[in-house]
Design a protein around this motif. Structure first.
Motif, PDB file in Angstrom:
ATOM      1  N   VAL A   1       0.819  -1.344  -0.029  1.00 19.58           N
ATOM      2  CA  VAL A   1       0.020  -0.002  -0.009  1.00 19.58           C
ATOM      3  C   VAL A   1       0.897   1.164   0.085  1.00 19.58           C
ATOM      4  O   VAL A   1       0.848   1.994  -0.861  1.00 19.58           O
TER       5      VAL A   1
ATOM      6  N   TYR B   1     -11.201   5.644   0.301  1.00 13.99           N
ATOM      7  CA  TYR B   1     -10.550   4.563   0.669  1.00 13.99           C
ATOM      8  C   TYR B   1      -9.055   4.793   1.572  1.00 13.99           C
ATOM      9  O   TYR B   1      -8.420   3.964   1.852  1.00 13.99           O
ATOM     10  N   TYR B   2      -8.921   6.001   1.409  1.00 13.39           N
ATOM     11  CA  TYR B   2      -7.566   6.600   2.275  1.00 13.39           C
ATOM     12  C   TYR B   2      -7.526   5.841   3.717  1.00 13.39           C
ATOM     13  O   TYR B   2      -6.360   5.302   3.928  1.00 13.39           O
TER      14      TYR B   2
ATOM     15  N   ALA C   1      -9.126   3.420   4.741  1.00 12.18           N
ATOM     16  CA  ALA C   1      -8.939   1.673   4.868  1.00 12.18           C
ATOM     17  C   ALA C   1      -7.525   1.386   4.444  1.00 12.18           C
ATOM     18  O   ALA C   1      -7.167   0.149   4.834  1.00 12.18           O
ATOM     19  N   TYR C   2      -7.110   1.895   3.284  1.00  3.92           N
ATOM     20  CA  TYR C   2      -5.701   1.324   3.046  1.00  3.92           C
ATOM     21  C   TYR C   2      -4.586   2.155   3.331  1.00  3.92           C
ATOM     22  O   TYR C   2      -3.675   1.597   4.221  1.00  3.92           O
ATOM     23  N   TYR C   3      -4.334   3.550   3.104  1.00  2.00           N
ATOM     24  CA  TYR C   3      -3.034   4.314   3.362  1.00  2.00           C
ATOM     25  C   TYR C   3      -3.007   4.415   4.707  1.00  2.00           C
ATOM     26  O   TYR C   3      -1.909   4.063   5.370  1.00  2.00           O
TER      27      TYR C   3
ATOM     28  N   LYS D   1      -4.410   2.782   7.168  1.00  2.00           N
ATOM     29  CA  LYS D   1      -4.230   1.478   7.736  1.00  2.00           C
ATOM     30  C   LYS D   1      -2.636   1.104   7.775  1.00  2.00           C
ATOM     31  O   LYS D   1      -2.149   0.572   8.852  1.00  2.00           O
ATOM     32  N   ALA D   2      -2.248   1.176   6.435  1.00  2.00           N
ATOM     33  CA  ALA D   2      -1.053   0.779   6.244  1.00  2.00           C
ATOM     34  C   ALA D   2       0.149   1.598   7.167  1.00  2.00           C
ATOM     35  O   ALA D   2       1.249   1.150   7.611  1.00  2.00           O
ATOM     36  N   GLN D   3       0.059   2.970   7.415  1.00  2.00           N
ATOM     37  CA  GLN D   3       0.689   3.542   8.125  1.00  2.00           C
ATOM     38  C   GLN D   3       0.856   3.149   9.516  1.00  2.00           C
ATOM     39  O   GLN D   3       1.722   3.233  10.216  1.00  2.00           O
ATOM     40  N   LYS D   4      -0.399   2.713   9.972  1.00  2.00           N
ATOM     41  CA  LYS D   4      -0.522   2.280  11.630  1.00  2.00           C
ATOM     42  C   LYS D   4       0.226   0.841  11.592  1.00  2.00           C
ATOM     43  O   LYS D   4       0.915   0.722  12.516  1.00  2.00           O
ATOM     44  N   LEU D   5       0.065   0.047  10.492  1.00  2.00           N
ATOM     45  CA  LEU D   5       0.987  -1.227  10.506  1.00  2.00           C
ATOM     46  C   LEU D   5       2.257  -1.003  10.476  1.00  2.00           C
ATOM     47  O   LEU D   5       3.041  -1.703  11.275  1.00  2.00           O
ATOM     48  N   ARG D   6       2.501   0.055   9.770  1.00  2.00           N
ATOM     49  CA  ARG D   6       4.135   0.510   9.488  1.00  2.00           C
ATOM     50  C   ARG D   6       4.598   0.663  11.003  1.00  2.00           C
ATOM     51  O   ARG D   6       5.746   0.183  11.542  1.00  2.00           O
TER      52      ARG D   6
END
Lengths: 100, 477, 482
Positions: C308, C367-368, C370-372, C374-379
């Motif tokens: 992402v 979609y920001y 749900a995707y971007y 979310k990915a920053q948090k997982l990072r």
């Protein structure tokens, strides 16, 4: 989430990419699979996590307000054939531009 | 039905730095196309932005000037869209976390009332280039000199209720940025640009109406006209049972109307996200405090001081302080011992007219504040009349010397010697026996005729007050 | 001459065993003879190289030479080189003669190194096999029917075939380490911010980092000494002292704590690879290090997270390629939109377009989050895993790649290709340094051991790698026929 061919066309327009009509079903399939793969992210609860934009916890550095760059128009414009009177040429912009 | 307009303004103030916001290219206006567009401004592969410290200082100054919350942690985002004057395909801006938060400024309305206008936020961003639509064999030409010029976008709350208020707000803001030294305010060159969000609603209704955004209004006069046009347009639609469409409209100053930007209705999806090439902008309280200590006296403070110290009306004070140089000029004249009222009248009257005619700024005036003071003192000490002073002023403007030099050279010194004036009056009476007889038989109106004749004969040099007094006695016989 | 390491070439030049001109000529001749098989170079800068070599010889004789003066080097074609085509492996930039040098290039030039040419790569560094290049796939010198890995596949193949003694690479999700592993090289991905990104064509700005690809850790230390350091032209460059990487290469590693993340040794790893990695770890135990099992629980999620963040950044970074100021421009555009769409549609290959579209979608309205986001948090979670681990151990070890080099065309499905980076991607998300070093062979195909370190611990990684290379000779093996 699946990306149907019409969604692919919409995203391709947003990204200003011309796709061959014939390739769209393949893109649709690929992108749908990739999105499905990405959605594994939902397995983790991140409600209390701060987003991380940068690997390093650092701050923006500032540079002095000094002019350091000088005219290199001639050099830069060797990179395209489409200039006139120092201007870059593009097909006529029909709509009046809205200042963003 | 009675309607109420609700207006909010977005102002783009170009920050007056030497170099661009993210590159070391110059920002000077009017250079040959693309000669001030470096690799970074052109969005070449691999190049990277580094933030100019001066824009940060300027943003903080502005924040202090509008009593705003200054965010010690702010973030640069990318606003993505394709346009030929936007070389990277995105504009670097601040979306979620701007450097300046909520603040306000006070504006003065025509009735003298002070109104507080909220500032929602102000953020830093880069300007785009320019598309030139002259025909290059069916093509448009792109000049990227302006790309990367620093802008401060100042967003107001929808607190304005009329075009007049909007202009008052703009003028107040305009004076402020110039006082702060962060923007030259040149509207013709596009250094101070304005978009207006306009909606109308029935008076006493709380909810806001649907708004239209008017672009391209780049002079105070056009702001007023465009908003008035738009208010009327919306009221007319609503009164005919229509609906306002939320859209962007362009002001056409030639036809004095706003037009829908057809074809631009495709919903924009700017895909904002934090620019990974830039880190969060962070500074401490000490920086803010050092900038606060360096701030000049701001327009609002100066207005209050001028009214209190010089006994000026609010109107006079506002006009004088609108431009820092004018205010300074005024104070220099007054410091020479000239009365504030006389100085104000001359600066706002003859001096302003002469400057305007020759297209000069006050700091380019051929008559210095000291020189004007000398002239005005000659009025105050009755050496010359106000009318003669205009002649002297004209001569000074043309470089014919100081006030005293002109008065001496042209023999303009006022006649205050009673016997000399009486001699002229007697000459006039002798030359106009019929009028004298008519006057004495009750035609009071002829008094003016005699004043005129006396002044004419004395070449305007006779003291007008004395002429009046002496004439009255003499004419009555 | 061509089998020598950089450290040995420095010696040879100093001892006047050969001149820089002779050395440069030797490599240029080898490129001419062998690169038809490998396709590792996009551009060979023969004339400039010979001129630079001549100048280097002058410096060597008049005493103004620096340590690396006169030593040849290949540059990945992602680094801008003034006056030389910089294609980034794309049709889009096939006509792009960079008008400036990348900071890394400038530093190597200043050090007197001789650039032999620009190496092939996956288009805009998007790929793990070097098959997405506009200039055709690169072949692995260890088996010409297999991929060299990617995206720095040209650099890896060139050094493996000894067409250059060393090369530069860039690593966004494993693009230095994975090809190094697949081609039996030492490849170091430095801490994010250690090496300037200026003039290095961006793929994903918050992940990209340049680094050396060499025969040995000793050579990597020598190149890092030049590459590392603060650059005021890059806002993300870190102003921090650069240690003497060569000085600590021989330090004892006795008592050093090695963490083995159990997630790196699960069922996704080929058993043969696992065996070689275990053997390498035993070598380290013999050298006095201690082994600790650790956990990096979200390793698996690092791949979707990466797919992402990297596409989101690339979708924006690649918007500048619009046919207006440089690069590919379509024929006879009908209007502005046509100019954009066809220039980009025709100038970019399929994988680049896929990633631009994924990124565009992930950032688009609705979609920001749900995707971007979310990915920053997982990072952050992935990166916190490392922080926790480094509280307990000094370095982390595991395989670089789950398998040895795969066949050309073997991974036609994007996701199976993405998963080949499963062990390398988390490092980029966190921004920590990692190195891949040769650790043995399976059926004649090299395998890489990955060592990950805490922020700015490059010296420790080089030290660990060097000590291993003192007691093993995997890194000395050269593919047959070269």
């Amino acid at each position: 989430m699946s990306l149907l061919p019409k969604d692919v066309a919409k995203v391709a327009h947003l990204a200003r990419l011309a796709l061959n009509e014939a390739d769209i079903p393949k893109y649709s399939e690929n992108l749908t699979n990739i999105l499905g793969f990405i959605e594994q992210m939902n397995e983790v609860d991140t409600s209390h996590i701060e987003p991380m934009a940068h690997p390093l916890d650092a701050h923006q550095r500032l540079r002095p307000d000094v002019v350091t760059e000088h005219n290199q128009r001639e050099l830069f414009q060797t990179l395209t054939l489409h200039t006139e009177a120092g201007l870059y040429l593009v097909p006529q912009v029909i709509e009046t531009k809205i200042e963003e | 039905m009675e309607w109420e307009a609700v207006i909010g303004l977005e102002v783009h103030a170009q920050l007056s730095t030497q170099a661009k916001i993210f590159s070391g290219a110059a920002t000077a206006y009017g250079a040959a196309p693309n000669t001030q567009a470096c690799a970074i401004d052109l969005g070449m592969p691999g190049v990277l932005p580094v933030l100019n410290q001066e824009v940060v200082v300027m943003a903080i100054k502005f924040g202090l000037g509008v009593n705003a919350q200054i965010n010690k942690h702010s973030v640069f985002d990318r606003k993505n869209y394709f346009y030929p004057d936007l070389p990277k395909g995105y504009q670097i801006s601040q979306f979620k976390q701007p450097v300046v938060g909520e603040g306000y400024i006070d504006i003065q309305l025509d009735n003298g009332e002070i109104k507080r206008i909220g500032i929602t936020r102000a953020h830093l961003e880069e300007d785009a280039g320019k598309s030139l639509h002259e025909d290059f064999s069916g093509m448009s030409g792109i000049d990227l000199n302006r790309a990367g010029t620093p802008l401060l976008e100042i967003v107001s709350e929808p607190h304005l209720r009329s075009a007049t208020e909007a202009v008052a707000y703009l003028k107040t803001l305009h004076a402020l940025v110039r006082y702060l030294g962060i923007c030259d305010g040149n509207m013709q060159e596009g250094s101070f640009r304005c978009d207006a969000n306009v909606s109308v609603r029935p008076k006493n209704q709380k909810e806001l109406g649907t708004r239209a955004e008017i672009k391209n209004v780049n002079s105070f006069r056009f702001v007023e006209k465009a908003i008035n046009y738009e208010i009327e347009r919306q009221i007319e639609i609503l009164e005919n049972g229509g609906k306002i469409v939320q859209e962007t409209r362009l002001y056409d100053s030639v036809r004095n109307e706003t037009r829908s930007m057809r074809g631009k209705e495709e919903a924009h999806d700017y895909r904002y996200f934090p620019d990974p090439d830039l880190l969060p902008l962070v500074f401490d309280e000490a920086l803010i405090e050092s900038i606060r200590a360096s701030l000049p006296e701001l327009p609002e403070q100066k207005r209050q001081r001028f009214q209190a110290q010089y006994g000026l009306s609010a109107y006079d004070a506002i006009v004088l302080i609108a431009n820092q140089d004018t205010a300074a000029y005024f104070e220099q004249v007054v410091n020479q011992g000239v009365s504030a009222k006389l100085a104000t009248n001359w600066i706002m009257g003859d001096l302003a007219a002469a400057l305007n005619k020759d297209g000069l700024e006050i700091n380019q005036s051929p008559i210095s504040a000291e020189q004007l003071a000398e002239l005005l003192k000659r009025i105050e000490d009755n050496t010359i009349s106000g009318k003669i002073a205009k002649t002297v002023f004209e001569a000074m403007w043309q470089g014919k010397g100081s006030a005293d030099e002109v008065i001496a050279a042209q023999g303009l010194k006022q006649v205050t010697d009673t016997s000399a004036i009486e001699k002229v009056i007697e000459e006039v009476m002798a030359a106009n026996p019929e009028q004298l007889a008519d006057y004495r038989s009750g035609k009071d109106k002829l008094f003016g005729f005699f004043v005129g004749q006396v002044m004419k004969l004395s070449k305007g040099k006779a003291n007008p007050q004395q002429v009046n007094d002496l004439l009255k006695t003499k004419l009555h016989g | 001459m061509h089998t020598k390491t950089i450290a040995e070439l420095i010696q040879g030049l100093r001892a006047k065993e050969f001149s820089s001109e002779e050395l440069t000529r030797c490599y240029l001749d080898r490129i001419k003879s062998f690169d038809k098989q490998v396709n590792s170079f996009v551009t060979i800068t023969e004339e400039q190289a010979m001129q630079a070599a001549k100048q280097a010889d002058k410096r060597l004789s008049d005493g103004t030479a620096e340590l690396l003066t006169g030593v040849p080097l290949a540059q990945k074609d992602i680094f801008c080189t003034s006056g030389v085509k910089t294609s980034c492996g794309s049709k889009m930039l096939d006509n792009f003669i960079a008008p400036y040098d990348a900071t890394t290039v400038e530093r190597f030039n200043k050090a007197g190194m001789v650039m032999l040419g620009k190496t092939n790569m996956d288009e805009f560094a998007m790929g793990s096999s070097n098959e997405t290049s506009y200039y055709g796939p690169v072949r692995n010198p260890w088996d010409l029917n297999r991929v060299p890995g990617g995206s720095s596949g040209g650099s890896a193949a060139a050094v493996a075939a000894r067409l250059a003694p060393a090369a530069t690479g860039t690593d966004t999700g494993g693009s230095i380490r994975q090809p190094a592993a697949l081609c039996n090289l030492t490849g170091l991905k430095p801490t994010y911010g250690r090496v300037s990104r200026y003039g290095m064509i961006a793929f994903a700005s918050s992940l990209d980092q340049g680094g050396p690809m060499t025969q040995t850790a000793e050579d990597a230390a020598l190149l890092m000494q030049v590459m590392a350091g603060f650059d005021q032209k890059d806002s993300t460059s870190v102003d921090r002292e650069v240690p003497d990487y060569s000085a600590t290469l021989n330090d004892s590693i006795k008592g050093l704590r090695i963490g083995l993340p159990k997630e790196y040794f699960d069922e996704g790893l080929e058993p043969e690879v696992a065996k070689l990695i275990q053997a390498a770890i035993q070598e380290y135990e013999k050298l006095g290090a201690t082994i600790h099992e650790i956990s990096l629980p979200e390793t698996k999620l690092s791949v979707p997270t990466y797919y992402v963040i990297a596409p989101a950044e690339c979708s924006s970074n690649l918007s500048r390629y619009d046919g207006v100021r440089f690069g590919y421009r379509c024929e006879n555009p009908q209007n502005l939109e046509d100019l954009y769409k066809r220039s980009r549609g025709e100038g970019f290959g399929a994988e680049v377009k896929r990633r631009i579209m994924i990124g565009t979608y992930a950032l688009s309205s609705g979609y920001y989050d749900a995707y971007y986001l979310k990915a920053q948090k997982l990072r952050r979670i992935v990166s916190d895993d490392f922080r926790k681990a480094f509280a307990e151990v000094d370095v982390i070890m595991g395989p670089t790649s789950p398998s040895p080099a795969f066949g050309l065309g073997a991974k036609s499905d994007p996701i199976s290709m993405y998963l080949s980076d499963i062990y390398t991607i988390a490092v980029n998300l966190a921004g920590i340094p990692a190195i891949s070093i040769p650790a043995g062979f399976i059926n004649g195909l090299p395998i890489g051991l990955q060592i990950m370190g805490n922020y700015f611990n490059e010296a420790k990684l080089l030290n660990m790698a060097h000590r291993y290379q003192q007691v093993t000779d995997w890194h000395k093996k050269i593919p047959a026929g070269f």
